[in-house]
Design an enzyme around this catalytic site. Sequence first.
Site, PDB file in Angstrom:
ATOM      1  N   TYR A   1      -7.119  96.754  -0.368  1.00 48.12           N
ATOM      2  CA  TYR A   1      -7.834  98.030  -0.193  1.00 48.12           C
ATOM      3  C   TYR A   1      -8.013  98.750  -1.521  1.00 48.12           C
ATOM      4  CZ  TYR A   1      -8.200  97.609   4.806  1.00 48.12           C
ATOM      5  OH  TYR A   1      -8.573  97.158   6.060  1.00 48.12           O
TER       6      TYR A   1
ATOM      7  N   ARG B   1     -11.037  97.169  -2.934  1.00 50.11           N
ATOM      8  CA  ARG B   1     -12.257  97.631  -2.238  1.00 50.11           C
ATOM      9  C   ARG B   1     -12.553  99.076  -2.607  1.00 50.11           C
ATOM     10  NH1 ARG B   1     -11.406  96.118   3.891  1.00 50.11           N
ATOM     11  NH2 ARG B   1     -13.621  96.642   4.112  1.00 50.11           N
TER      12      ARG B   1
ATOM     13  N   HIS C   1     -14.853 103.646  12.375  1.00 47.84           N
ATOM     14  CA  HIS C   1     -13.841 102.702  11.884  1.00 47.84           C
ATOM     15  C   HIS C   1     -13.053 103.283  10.710  1.00 47.84           C
ATOM     16  CE1 HIS C   1     -16.032  99.054  13.858  1.00 47.84           C
ATOM     17  NE2 HIS C   1     -15.413  99.813  14.712  1.00 47.84           N
TER      18      HIS C   1
ATOM     19  N   CYS D   1       4.039 109.131  10.546  1.00 47.22           N
ATOM     20  CA  CYS D   1       3.918 110.562  10.879  1.00 47.22           C
ATOM     21  C   CYS D   1       2.490 111.040  10.603  1.00 47.22           C
ATOM     22  CB  CYS D   1       4.934 111.376  10.068  1.00 47.22           C
ATOM     23  SG  CYS D   1       4.491 111.572   8.324  1.00 47.22           S
TER      24      CYS D   1
ATOM     25  N   CYS E   1       5.492 107.561   2.107  1.00 45.58           N
ATOM     26  CA  CYS E   1       5.194 108.900   2.648  1.00 45.58           C
ATOM     27  C   CYS E   1       6.254 109.892   2.162  1.00 45.58           C
ATOM     28  CB  CYS E   1       5.191 108.878   4.170  1.00 45.58           C
ATOM     29  SG  CYS E   1       5.018 110.512   4.904  1.00 45.58           S
TER      30      CYS E   1
ATOM     31  N   GLY F   1     -28.549  97.196  10.103  1.00 43.28           N
ATOM     32  CA  GLY F   1     -27.634  96.429   9.258  1.00 43.28           C
ATOM     33  C   GLY F   1     -26.315  96.092   9.918  1.00 43.28           C
TER      34      GLY F   1
ATOM     35  N   ASN G   1     -32.581  94.695  10.568  1.00 41.86           N
ATOM     36  CA  ASN G   1     -31.496  93.797  10.194  1.00 41.86           C
ATOM     37  C   ASN G   1     -32.082  92.552   9.540  1.00 41.86           C
ATOM     38  OD1 ASN G   1     -28.526  93.790  10.483  1.00 41.86           O
ATOM     39  ND2 ASN G   1     -28.911  91.761  11.354  1.00 41.86           N
TER      40      ASN G   1
ATOM     41  N   GLU H   1     -31.200  89.535   9.743  1.00 48.57           N
ATOM     42  CA  GLU H   1     -31.253  88.355  10.626  1.00 48.57           C
ATOM     43  C   GLU H   1     -31.222  88.816  12.080  1.00 48.57           C
ATOM     44  OE1 GLU H   1     -27.767  86.062   9.544  1.00 48.57           O
ATOM     45  OE2 GLU H   1     -26.532  87.843   9.752  1.00 48.57           O
TER      46      GLU H   1
HETATM   47  C1  BV8 Z   1      -9.651  97.142  19.672  1.00 51.72           C
HETATM   48  C2  BV8 Z   1     -12.385  98.673   9.341  1.00 51.72           C
HETATM   49  C3  BV8 Z   1      -8.079  97.393  21.391  1.00 51.72           C
HETATM   50  C4  BV8 Z   1     -11.373  97.882   8.591  1.00 51.72           C
HETATM   51  C5  BV8 Z   1     -13.297  97.242  11.121  1.00 51.72           C
HETATM   52  C6  BV8 Z   1     -12.985  89.058  21.782  1.00 51.72           C
HETATM   53  C7  BV8 Z   1     -14.103  89.530  22.409  1.00 51.72           C
HETATM   54  C8  BV8 Z   1     -14.434  90.897  22.283  1.00 51.72           C
HETATM   55  C9  BV8 Z   1     -13.663  91.774  21.516  1.00 51.72           C
HETATM   56  C10 BV8 Z   1     -12.569  91.262  20.902  1.00 51.72           C
HETATM   57  C11 BV8 Z   1     -12.225  89.940  21.033  1.00 51.72           C
HETATM   58  N1  BV8 Z   1     -11.116  89.729  20.309  1.00 51.72           N
HETATM   59  C12 BV8 Z   1     -10.749  90.892  19.731  1.00 51.72           C
HETATM   60  C13 BV8 Z   1     -11.631  91.829  20.096  1.00 51.72           C
HETATM   61  C14 BV8 Z   1     -11.618  93.191  19.722  1.00 51.72           C
HETATM   62  C15 BV8 Z   1     -12.076  93.368  18.279  1.00 51.72           C
HETATM   63  C16 BV8 Z   1     -13.403  92.684  18.045  1.00 51.72           C
HETATM   64  O1  BV8 Z   1     -14.432  93.159  18.474  1.00 51.72           O
HETATM   65  N2  BV8 Z   1     -13.337  91.534  17.303  1.00 51.72           N
HETATM   66  C17 BV8 Z   1     -14.583  90.782  17.035  1.00 51.72           C
HETATM   67  C18 BV8 Z   1     -14.495  90.182  15.634  1.00 51.72           C
HETATM   68  C19 BV8 Z   1     -14.735  89.710  18.096  1.00 51.72           C
HETATM   69  N3  BV8 Z   1     -12.182  94.795  18.142  1.00 51.72           N
HETATM   70  C20 BV8 Z   1     -11.068  95.450  17.749  1.00 51.72           C
HETATM   71  O2  BV8 Z   1     -10.018  94.917  17.397  1.00 51.72           O
HETATM   72  C21 BV8 Z   1     -11.165  96.963  17.798  1.00 51.72           C
HETATM   73  N4  BV8 Z   1      -9.976  97.511  18.418  1.00 51.72           N
HETATM   74  O3  BV8 Z   1     -10.327  96.399  20.349  1.00 51.72           O
HETATM   75  O4  BV8 Z   1      -8.484  97.728  20.073  1.00 51.72           O
HETATM   76  C22 BV8 Z   1      -7.161  98.444  21.817  1.00 51.72           C
HETATM   77  C23 BV8 Z   1      -7.644  99.400  22.660  1.00 51.72           C
HETATM   78  C24 BV8 Z   1      -6.747 100.376  23.136  1.00 51.72           C
HETATM   79  C25 BV8 Z   1      -5.397 100.341  22.719  1.00 51.72           C
HETATM   80  C26 BV8 Z   1      -4.949  99.348  21.836  1.00 51.72           C
HETATM   81  C27 BV8 Z   1      -5.850  98.400  21.343  1.00 51.72           C
HETATM   82  C28 BV8 Z   1     -11.214  97.538  16.346  1.00 51.72           C
HETATM   83  C29 BV8 Z   1     -12.478  97.115  15.677  1.00 51.72           C
HETATM   84  C30 BV8 Z   1     -12.583  97.760  14.272  1.00 51.72           C
HETATM   85  C31 BV8 Z   1     -12.014  96.860  13.201  1.00 51.72           C
HETATM   86  N5  BV8 Z   1     -12.238  97.451  11.864  1.00 51.72           N
HETATM   87  N6  BV8 Z   1     -13.435  97.800   9.888  1.00 51.72           N
HETATM   88  C32 BV8 Z   1     -11.902  97.316   7.302  1.00 51.72           C
HETATM   89  O5  BV8 Z   1     -13.108  97.218   7.159  1.00 51.72           O
HETATM   90  O6  BV8 Z   1     -11.083  97.027   6.431  1.00 51.72           O
HETATM   91  S1  BV8 Z   1     -14.544  96.230  11.744  1.00 51.72           S
HETATM   92  C33 BV8 Z   1     -15.574  95.834  10.386  1.00 51.72           C
HETATM   93  O7  BV8 Z   1     -16.265  94.683  10.766  1.00 51.72           O
HETATM   94  C34 BV8 Z   1     -16.648  96.841  10.065  1.00 51.72           C
HETATM   95  O8  BV8 Z   1     -16.217  98.162  10.222  1.00 51.72           O
HETATM   96  C35 BV8 Z   1     -17.740  96.484  11.056  1.00 51.72           C
HETATM   97  O9  BV8 Z   1     -17.526  97.088  12.267  1.00 51.72           O
HETATM   98  C36 BV8 Z   1     -17.529  95.023  11.277  1.00 51.72           C
HETATM   99  C37 BV8 Z   1     -18.535  94.300  10.480  1.00 51.72           C
HETATM  100  O10 BV8 Z   1     -19.682  94.262  11.244  1.00 51.72           O
HETATM  101  P1  BV8 Z   1     -21.085  94.718  10.573  1.00 51.72           P
HETATM  102  O11 BV8 Z   1     -20.947  96.062   9.973  1.00 51.72           O
HETATM  103  O12 BV8 Z   1     -22.106  94.463  11.591  1.00 51.72           O
HETATM  104  O13 BV8 Z   1     -21.217  93.723   9.315  1.00 51.72           O
HETATM  105  P2  BV8 Z   1     -21.610  92.169   9.310  1.00 51.72           P
HETATM  106  O14 BV8 Z   1     -21.323  91.696   7.936  1.00 51.72           O
HETATM  107  O15 BV8 Z   1     -21.021  91.468  10.469  1.00 51.72           O
HETATM  108  O16 BV8 Z   1     -23.208  92.184   9.531  1.00 51.72           O
HETATM  109  C38 BV8 Z   1     -24.037  92.769   8.565  1.00 51.72           C
HETATM  110  C39 BV8 Z   1     -25.458  92.545   9.031  1.00 51.72           C
HETATM  111  O17 BV8 Z   1     -26.316  93.188   8.083  1.00 51.72           O
HETATM  112  C40 BV8 Z   1     -25.855  91.062   9.076  1.00 51.72           C
HETATM  113  O18 BV8 Z   1     -26.379  90.769  10.358  1.00 51.72           O
HETATM  114  C41 BV8 Z   1     -26.935  90.924   7.982  1.00 51.72           C
HETATM  115  O19 BV8 Z   1     -27.984  90.103   8.363  1.00 51.72           O
HETATM  116  C42 BV8 Z   1     -27.420  92.353   7.817  1.00 51.72           C
HETATM  117  N7  BV8 Z   1     -27.859  92.692   6.458  1.00 51.72           N
HETATM  118  C43 BV8 Z   1     -27.364  92.239   5.280  1.00 51.72           C
HETATM  119  N8  BV8 Z   1     -28.013  92.859   4.228  1.00 51.72           N
HETATM  120  C44 BV8 Z   1     -28.909  93.723   4.806  1.00 51.72           C
HETATM  121  C45 BV8 Z   1     -28.801  93.617   6.222  1.00 51.72           C
HETATM  122  N9  BV8 Z   1     -29.557  94.335   7.068  1.00 51.72           N
HETATM  123  C46 BV8 Z   1     -30.461  95.202   6.507  1.00 51.72           C
HETATM  124  N10 BV8 Z   1     -30.604  95.364   5.145  1.00 51.72           N
HETATM  125  C47 BV8 Z   1     -29.875  94.646   4.281  1.00 51.72           C
HETATM  126  N11 BV8 Z   1     -30.038  94.818   2.967  1.00 51.72           N
END
Ligand code: BV8
Length: 243
Positions: free
Chosen positions: A69, A72, A122, A133, A150, A190, A216, A218
């Site tokens: 982090y 980043r 997020h 805490c 902390c 995006g 997007n 793709e």
């Molecule tokens: C939870 C912060 C439960 C941290 C992030 C199986 C099925 C369904 C769900 C799940 C599963 N297994 C696990 C889960 C749940 C999980 C999940 O969804 N996993 C996925 C991978 C399957 N979700 C969680 O864990 C969530 N919490 O479910 O908790 C719970 C509930 C109650 C009580 C207790 C527990 C938490 C999810 C949040 C995680 N944190 N980020 C960090 O970043 O360090 S997620 C992180 O990844 C980002 O924040 C973002 O959300 C995600 C990335 O996705 P995108 O932003 O869409 O980025 P990506 O690269 O994928 O795509 C970019 C797109 O842009 C591409 O398509 C590309 O073509 C396009 N692009 C590129 N350049 C351009 C462009 N478009 C336009 N212009 C350009 N120039």
Amino acid sequence: MDAIERHADARTAVAGARSVVAFTGAGVSAESGVPTYRDAGGLWRNYQAEDLATMEAFRRDPATVWEWYGERRRTMGLCEPNAGHCALATLEERLGDGLVLVTQNIDALHHRAGSRRVLEIHGNAFRTVCSVCDYEIEGLQYDTPKSTTCPSCGAWLRPDVVWFGEPLDEALVERAFVAAAACDLFLSIGSSLLVQPAASLPEVALSSGARIIEVNMEPTWLTPEADWSFQGPAGEVLPALVG
Ligand code: BV8
């Protein structure tokens, strides 16, 4: 309808909309130099998500998670908002609270572009909180804090982001889903729409009768459902749609 006409049509929809949700992912920050998650060279290719962005990983090896982090924060801290972020800030000026901006990004670039009402569902990579805490370091930090202990309870400090397997802030999620159900136009910008619960927002808008514009590089599962889908860089398409 050719691309120009489709563009003009979508522009008319944006100009005429009264309640809009703009939902953004890593793609809106790609042109600012912030690596996306799943594109070639995306973050997750270099590191397995479960190795770094989970409480388990943090408990196992907090120093490495902080190193990641810290890197980043330094990288994202040097990035500037692009024309895509600025177009959404302009749209906010025009629509006032008729626009709700929901972002999955933790890079704070929407705020730096001038957007005021941003739901960071997020979290924000530059905020530092205690992992136990409710202590929080004042302001934003652009690197790993000197001490990651902390001062209030002695536990590890952590970046204020939502890790996989962790719940999102309920109040923020509530506001995002209420806005998606009430909007007349939903912009998906995006995002690969793979991470839940965020990826369900366009579904809620769709089933509530909103019109959908996707920008997007793709196709996604939303593409066939969208009224207009533009596969191009957000930094070029958004100003053309909003300008
Ligand atoms: C939870 C912060 C439960 C941290 C992030 C199986 C099925 C369904 C769900 C799940 C599963 N297994 C696990 C889960 C749940 C999980 C999940 O969804 N996993 C996925 C991978 C399957 N979700 C969680 O864990 C969530 N919490 O479910 O908790 C719970 C509930 C109650 C009580 C207790 C527990 C938490 C999810 C949040 C995680 N944190 N980020 C960090 O970043 O360090 S997620 C992180 O990844 C980002 O924040 C973002 O959300 C995600 C990335 O996705 P995108 O932003 O869409 O980025 P990506 O690269 O994928 O795509 C970019 C797109 O842009 C591409 O398509 C590309 O073509 C396009 N692009 C590129 N350049 C351009 C462009 N478009 C336009 N212009 C350009 N120039």
